[in-house]
Design a protein around this motif. Structure first.
Motif, short mmCIF file in Angstrom:
data_model
loop_
_atom_site.label_atom_id
_atom_site.label_comp_id
_atom_site.label_asym_id
_atom_site.label_seq_id
_atom_site.Cartn_x
_atom_site.Cartn_y
_atom_site.Cartn_z
N LEU A 122 0.84 -1.19 0.00
CA LEU A 122 0.00 0.00 0.00
C LEU A 122 0.87 1.24 0.00
CD1 LEU A 122 -2.72 -0.93 2.67
CD2 LEU A 122 -3.02 -0.86 0.18
N ALA A 123 0.52 2.19 -0.86
CA ALA A 123 1.24 3.47 -0.87
C ALA A 123 0.73 4.38 0.24
CB ALA A 123 1.08 4.15 -2.23
N ARG A 124 -0.55 4.23 0.59
CA ARG A 124 -1.12 5.04 1.67
C ARG A 124 -2.26 4.28 2.32
NH1 ARG A 124 -5.32 9.14 -0.43
NH2 ARG A 124 -6.04 8.25 -2.39
N ASN A 125 -2.63 4.73 3.51
CA ASN A 125 -3.66 4.07 4.30
C ASN A 125 -5.05 4.45 3.78
OD1 ASN A 125 -5.36 3.01 6.22
ND2 ASN A 125 -4.55 4.20 7.92
N PRO A 126 -5.81 3.52 3.20
CA PRO A 126 -7.14 3.87 2.68
C PRO A 126 -8.16 4.13 3.77
CG PRO A 126 -6.77 1.51 2.50
CD PRO A 126 -5.47 2.10 2.97
N PHE A 127 -7.81 3.84 5.03
CA PHE A 127 -8.74 4.06 6.14
C PHE A 127 -8.59 5.43 6.78
CE2 PHE A 127 -8.52 -0.51 5.83
CZ PHE A 127 -9.81 -0.93 6.15
N SER A 128 -7.57 6.20 6.40
CA SER A 128 -7.24 7.41 7.14
C SER A 128 -8.40 8.40 7.21
CB SER A 128 -6.01 8.09 6.53
OG SER A 128 -6.22 8.37 5.16
N ALA A 129 -9.15 8.54 6.12
CA ALA A 129 -10.23 9.52 6.11
C ALA A 129 -11.36 9.13 7.07
CB ALA A 129 -10.80 9.66 4.70
N ARG A 130 -11.60 7.84 7.26
CA ARG A 130 -12.70 7.40 8.12
C ARG A 130 -12.26 7.25 9.57
NH1 ARG A 130 -15.70 3.30 6.09
NH2 ARG A 130 -14.81 3.45 4.01
N LEU A 131 -10.99 7.50 9.86
CA LEU A 131 -10.49 7.32 11.23
C LEU A 131 -10.16 8.66 11.89
CD1 LEU A 131 -8.22 4.16 10.87
CD2 LEU A 131 -10.61 4.31 11.58
N GLN A 132 -10.90 9.69 11.54
CA GLN A 132 -10.69 11.01 12.13
C GLN A 132 -11.77 11.37 13.14
OE1 GLN A 132 -10.32 13.76 8.84
NE2 GLN A 132 -8.59 12.66 7.96
N ASN A 133 -12.71 10.50 13.33
CA ASN A 133 -13.82 10.78 14.27
C ASN A 133 -14.33 9.43 14.76
OD1 ASN A 133 -15.50 12.55 15.66
ND2 ASN A 133 -17.06 12.53 14.07
N VAL A 134 -13.59 8.81 15.68
CA VAL A 134 -13.80 7.39 15.96
C VAL A 134 -14.60 7.15 17.22
CG1 VAL A 134 -11.57 6.93 14.86
CG2 VAL A 134 -11.70 7.03 17.34
N ASP A 135 -15.21 5.97 17.27
CA ASP A 135 -15.87 5.48 18.48
C ASP A 135 -15.90 3.95 18.39
OD1 ASP A 135 -17.88 4.94 16.64
OD2 ASP A 135 -19.22 6.52 17.35
N GLY A 136 -16.70 3.31 19.22
CA GLY A 136 -16.75 1.86 19.20
C GLY A 136 -17.23 1.29 17.88
N SER A 137 -18.20 1.94 17.27
CA SER A 137 -18.70 1.46 15.98
C SER A 137 -17.62 1.52 14.91
CB SER A 137 -19.91 2.30 15.55
OG SER A 137 -20.97 2.15 16.47
N THR A 138 -16.74 2.51 15.00
CA THR A 138 -15.64 2.63 14.05
C THR A 138 -14.73 1.42 14.15
OG1 THR A 138 -15.69 5.02 14.39
CG2 THR A 138 -13.80 4.12 13.22
N MET A 139 -14.42 1.00 15.37
CA MET A 139 -13.55 -0.17 15.55
C MET A 139 -14.20 -1.43 14.99
SD MET A 139 -11.74 0.39 19.29
CE MET A 139 -12.77 1.59 20.12
N GLU A 140 -15.49 -1.59 15.24
CA GLU A 140 -16.20 -2.75 14.70
C GLU A 140 -16.21 -2.72 13.18
OE1 GLU A 140 -19.41 -3.84 18.19
OE2 GLU A 140 -19.99 -2.35 16.70
#
Length: 222
Positions: A122-140
């Motif tokens: 991977l050249a970059r993390n495809p999850f970075s945009a969705r990991l800027q406002n996290v909670d338990g549902s984000t981890m699931e």
């Protein structure tokens, strides 16, 4: 609301911050009595700090999981669909931006790559945009998107982590002051919030570590 009202609110927020500084700085002048409760402000800021630790923890574990997968250099075609989708995600995104004239040829190009002997990287993390406002549902959701099985967070814990995220957002974006937010939580409640966030992030990291270090994402291990 007039400019005078706006200025009054703004001055109040900066005054709260200054009073926290004065509360913590042994050399600060104590000649003025605080107009708000610095301890409440500190409790509000503690919630922001706990949230920051949670967000960074989730990001760090996802980054490490993808780095471990990259270090294994597994053949993409031999990986589970979730990991194949992560590898091809930049090309999937480019399809969305294609013109009608190019979309079919780009689709053929993408599907032809599915059987090629490509190493996962991977050249970059495809999850970075969705990991800027996290909670338990984000981890699931991260576990679902990474193919990590059997990860869940309890209803009570999910509710606390969601509340932590909301309170952080309220303070960070100025919807509420740290005094307002901190005034709703005792130090005992803040310790509970810290314990839950710490425990669930570590559980999340352990799930990713076991799955990726043992190459659970390879089809041969399923």
């Amino acid at each position: 609301m007039s400019f005078a009202d706006a200025q009054l609110e703004v001055r109040g927020r900066f005054t709260e911050a200054l009073q926290v500084i004065n509360r913590l700085d042994p050399g600060a002048s104590q000649s003025l009595s605080p107009s708000t409760d610095p301890d409440k402000a500190l409790r509000g800021l503690l919630l922001v700090a706990i949230y920051a630790a949670m967000e960074r923890g989730v990001n760090a574990y996802v980054e490490e999981a993808l780095a471990v997968a990259t270090s294994h250099a597994s053949r993409v075609k031999n990986c589970i669909p979730e990991v194949q989708a992560i590898f091809h995600y930049p090309r999937i995104q480019s399809l969305r931006d294609c013109s009608n004239d190019d979309s079919l040829s780009k689709s053929i190009e993408l599907f032809s790559m599915l059987t090629q002997e490509l190493e996962f990287s991977l050249a970059r993390n495809p999850f970075s945009a969705r990991l800027q406002n996290v909670d338990g549902s984000t981890m699931e959701q991260c576990c679902q998107l990474l193919g990590v099985p059997n990860f869940s967070i309890g209803v009570m814990e999910r509710g606390r982590l969601n509340n932590l995220r909301e309170r952080r957002n309220a303070v960070s974006h100025g919807r509420e002051s740290s005094v307002q937010v901190g005034g709703r939580f005792s130090f005992g409640e803040i310790r509970t919030m810290h314990s839950i966030a710490d425990t669930e992030v570590e559980k999340f990291g352990s799930a990713l570590k076991a799955f990726f270090e043992q190459k659970g994402y390879e089809l041969s291990s399923v």
